[in-house]
Design a protein around this motif. Structure first.
Motif, PDB file in Angstrom:
ATOM      1  N   ALA A 109      65.517  55.760  62.723  1.00 23.75           N
ATOM      2  CA  ALA A 109      66.625  55.299  61.890  1.00 23.75           C
ATOM      3  C   ALA A 109      66.453  55.803  60.462  1.00 23.75           C
ATOM      4  N   ASN A 110      67.559  56.183  59.853  1.00 25.18           N
ATOM      5  CA  ASN A 110      67.574  56.711  58.489  1.00 25.18           C
ATOM      6  C   ASN A 110      68.127  55.626  57.569  1.00 25.18           C
ATOM      7  N   THR A 111      67.266  55.089  56.699  1.00 21.01           N
ATOM      8  CA  THR A 111      67.690  54.037  55.772  1.00 21.01           C
ATOM      9  C   THR A 111      67.746  54.536  54.332  1.00 21.01           C
ATOM     10  N   ALA A 112      67.604  55.837  54.134  1.00 25.67           N
ATOM     11  CA  ALA A 112      67.605  56.402  52.784  1.00 25.67           C
ATOM     12  C   ALA A 112      69.001  56.361  52.172  1.00 25.67           C
ATOM     13  N   GLY A 113      69.039  56.410  50.852  1.00 24.84           N
ATOM     14  CA  GLY A 113      70.305  56.544  50.156  1.00 24.84           C
ATOM     15  C   GLY A 113      70.663  58.013  50.010  1.00 24.84           C
ATOM     16  N   GLY A 114      71.864  58.274  49.555  1.00 23.24           N
ATOM     17  CA  GLY A 114      72.276  59.659  49.382  1.00 23.24           C
ATOM     18  C   GLY A 114      73.780  59.788  49.339  1.00 23.24           C
ATOM     19  N   PRO A 115      74.268  61.018  49.188  1.00 20.09           N
ATOM     20  CA  PRO A 115      75.709  61.257  49.123  1.00 20.09           C
ATOM     21  C   PRO A 115      76.330  61.326  50.523  1.00 20.09           C
ATOM     22  N   GLY A 116      77.640  61.354  50.563  1.00 18.85           N
ATOM     23  CA  GLY A 116      78.345  61.574  51.821  1.00 18.85           C
ATOM     24  C   GLY A 116      78.613  60.302  52.596  1.00 18.85           C
ATOM     25  N   ASN A 117      79.422  60.443  53.646  1.00 17.48           N
ATOM     26  CA  ASN A 117      79.855  59.287  54.430  1.00 17.48           C
ATOM     27  C   ASN A 117      78.698  58.571  55.122  1.00 17.48           C
ATOM     28  N   PHE A 118      77.720  59.324  55.611  1.00 23.27           N
ATOM     29  CA  PHE A 118      76.621  58.694  56.334  1.00 23.27           C
ATOM     30  C   PHE A 118      75.932  57.638  55.476  1.00 23.27           C
ATOM     31  N   HIS A 119      75.804  57.910  54.178  1.00 26.23           N
ATOM     32  CA  HIS A 119      75.072  57.028  53.277  1.00 26.23           C
ATOM     33  C   HIS A 119      75.968  56.014  52.573  1.00 26.23           C
ATOM     34  N   MET A 120      77.237  55.899  52.995  1.00 24.17           N
ATOM     35  CA  MET A 120      78.103  54.884  52.415  1.00 24.17           C
ATOM     36  C   MET A 120      77.744  53.544  53.053  1.00 24.17           C
ATOM     37  N   LYS A 121      76.841  52.820  52.419  1.00 29.11           N
ATOM     38  CA  LYS A 121      76.307  51.595  53.011  1.00 29.11           C
ATOM     39  C   LYS A 121      77.358  50.486  53.013  1.00 29.11           C
ATOM     40  N   PRO A 122      77.370  49.624  54.039  1.00 31.41           N
ATOM     41  CA  PRO A 122      76.461  49.734  55.175  1.00 31.41           C
ATOM     42  C   PRO A 122      76.930  50.772  56.197  1.00 31.41           C
ATOM     43  N   ASN A 123      75.940  51.533  56.684  1.00 27.86           N
ATOM     44  CA  ASN A 123      76.227  52.369  57.847  1.00 27.86           C
ATOM     45  C   ASN A 123      75.767  51.608  59.086  1.00 27.86           C
ATOM     46  N   GLY A 124      75.779  52.223  60.244  1.00 24.90           N
ATOM     47  CA  GLY A 124      75.499  51.416  61.427  1.00 24.90           C
ATOM     48  C   GLY A 124      75.035  52.218  62.618  1.00 24.90           C
ATOM     49  N   ILE A 125      74.818  51.478  63.703  1.00 24.19           N
ATOM     50  CA  ILE A 125      74.288  52.061  64.932  1.00 24.19           C
ATOM     51  C   ILE A 125      75.093  51.557  66.119  1.00 24.19           C
ATOM     52  N   PHE A 126      75.507  52.485  66.954  1.00 19.78           N
ATOM     53  CA  PHE A 126      76.119  52.167  68.247  1.00 19.78           C
ATOM     54  C   PHE A 126      75.037  52.305  69.298  1.00 19.78           C
ATOM     55  N   PHE A 127      74.920  51.305  70.176  1.00 18.78           N
ATOM     56  CA  PHE A 127      73.869  51.341  71.188  1.00 18.78           C
ATOM     57  C   PHE A 127      74.366  50.794  72.519  1.00 18.78           C
ATOM     58  N   VAL A 128      73.714  51.252  73.573  1.00 14.39           N
ATOM     59  CA  VAL A 128      74.005  50.803  74.937  1.00 14.39           C
ATOM     60  C   VAL A 128      72.690  50.401  75.590  1.00 14.39           C
ATOM     61  N   LYS A 129      72.695  49.260  76.243  1.00 18.04           N
ATOM     62  CA  LYS A 129      71.534  48.810  77.000  1.00 18.04           C
ATOM     63  C   LYS A 129      72.035  48.211  78.310  1.00 18.04           C
ATOM     64  N   GLY A 130      71.803  48.906  79.418  1.00 18.08           N
ATOM     65  CA  GLY A 130      72.337  48.464  80.699  1.00 18.08           C
ATOM     66  C   GLY A 130      73.848  48.512  80.674  1.00 18.08           C
ATOM     67  N   ASN A 131      74.483  47.374  81.024  1.00 18.08           N
ATOM     68  CA  ASN A 131      75.947  47.330  81.008  1.00 18.08           C
ATOM     69  C   ASN A 131      76.487  46.588  79.793  1.00 18.08           C
ATOM     70  N   ARG A 132      75.709  46.601  78.722  1.00 17.06           N
ATOM     71  CA  ARG A 132      76.119  45.967  77.474  1.00 17.06           C
ATOM     72  C   ARG A 132      76.017  46.976  76.332  1.00 17.06           C
ATOM     73  N   ALA A 133      76.856  46.764  75.328  1.00 19.46           N
ATOM     74  CA  ALA A 133      76.863  47.673  74.178  1.00 19.46           C
ATOM     75  C   ALA A 133      77.090  46.879  72.906  1.00 19.46           C
ATOM     76  N   GLY A 134      76.798  47.510  71.777  1.00 19.38           N
ATOM     77  CA  GLY A 134      77.020  46.861  70.493  1.00 19.38           C
ATOM     78  C   GLY A 134      77.147  47.863  69.378  1.00 19.38           C
ATOM     79  N   VAL A 135      77.707  47.401  68.279  1.00 25.19           N
ATOM     80  CA  VAL A 135      77.755  48.138  67.014  1.00 25.19           C
ATOM     81  C   VAL A 135      77.240  47.188  65.952  1.00 25.19           C
TER      82      VAL A 135
END
Length: 250
Positions: A109-135
């Protein structure tokens, strides 16, 4: 009889094309076109009890797929129900944030600051585990110590617990083709890509108000691409990094 059949077919087509985005998709349908507030979007809805969502980055030889055409020629290509670019990446087509595939963490995971959309906090993570998912916001995801089957990090978050990202303005003027992912319950994942340039606020509002997703994540803009046989679409823009795809659950 032929005219009657044609009339019935046209009526069915009208019903499907005007179905509200919050309604369940017809059996077998994954992707459809949705019009909202003067904008048009391609929306792909996946029930993880019937389908699986997974990420693709590199082929068996270790080379980045980089395109839908190469992915379709790969081991799982013939099974793909749809695919879209799945997060931001660098010049080598490598993810810039967390990337997990088949339970293996390739990028932290990248928690650094910086320019651009990726670093427009809060950013986030999409994940899948089995038949469940989350953002989840990145910091919250890390606190929960989730061990996903698949995960990709991007930014910014579009919708956070029902609220639009605080840095998005209703009067924003930056318009781009954008794609993102949201969750509706634990088993339903909703992907969307705008068919014409939209602002961040318009895109986030679409996820929250039309797709009923209390949490949603921006995946990318400008290079956003979609493969959907149902929509007769296979975009071929710039080379892609991670790709998200859906397959039947075997």
């Amino acid at each position: 009889m032929l005219n009657l059949a044609r009339t019935l077919a046209m009526l069915v087509a009208v019903v499907l094309s005007t179905a509200g985005p919050g309604q369940a998709a017809p059996m077998g349908e994954v992707c459809r076109t949705v019009r909202s507030a003067g904008n048009e979007f391609a929306v792909c809805t996946v029930d993880l009890r019937r389908h699986q969502v997974r990420l693709f980055w590199r082929d068996p030889d270790g080379q980045a797929y980089g395109s839908f055409s190469r992915l379709l020629s790969g081991p799982k290509g013939s099974e793909l129900l749809f695919a879209m670019n799945g997060g931001m990446y660098d010049e080598q087509l490598a993810p810039v944030g967390l990337y997990v595939e088949n339970g293996r963490e390739f990028k932290r995971a990248n928690t650094a600051g910086g320019p651009g959309n990726f670093h427009m906090k809060p950013n986030g993570i999409f994940f899948v585990k089995g038949n469940r998912a989350g953002v989840l916001e990145t910091s919250r995801y890390l606190r929960q110590k989730i061990k996903p089957d698949f995960a990709t990090q991007s930014g910014p978050m579009l919708v956070i617990n029902g609220r639009i990202h605080p840095k998005f303005s209703e009067n924003g003027t930056s318009r781009k083709i954008r794609n993102g992912v949201g969750v509706r319950g634990q088993h339903t994942v909703v992907f969307a890509i705008s068919n014409q340039p939209v602002t961040f606020h318009e895109f986030a509002s679409f996820f929250r108000d039309e797709l009923d997703c209390p949490n949603a994540l921006f995946l990318d803009g400008s290079i956003s691409s979609l493969y959907s046989p149902e929509l007769n679409r296979k975009d071929g823009l710039l080379p892609m990094g991670p790709i998200i795809g859906a397959l039947p659950r075997g």
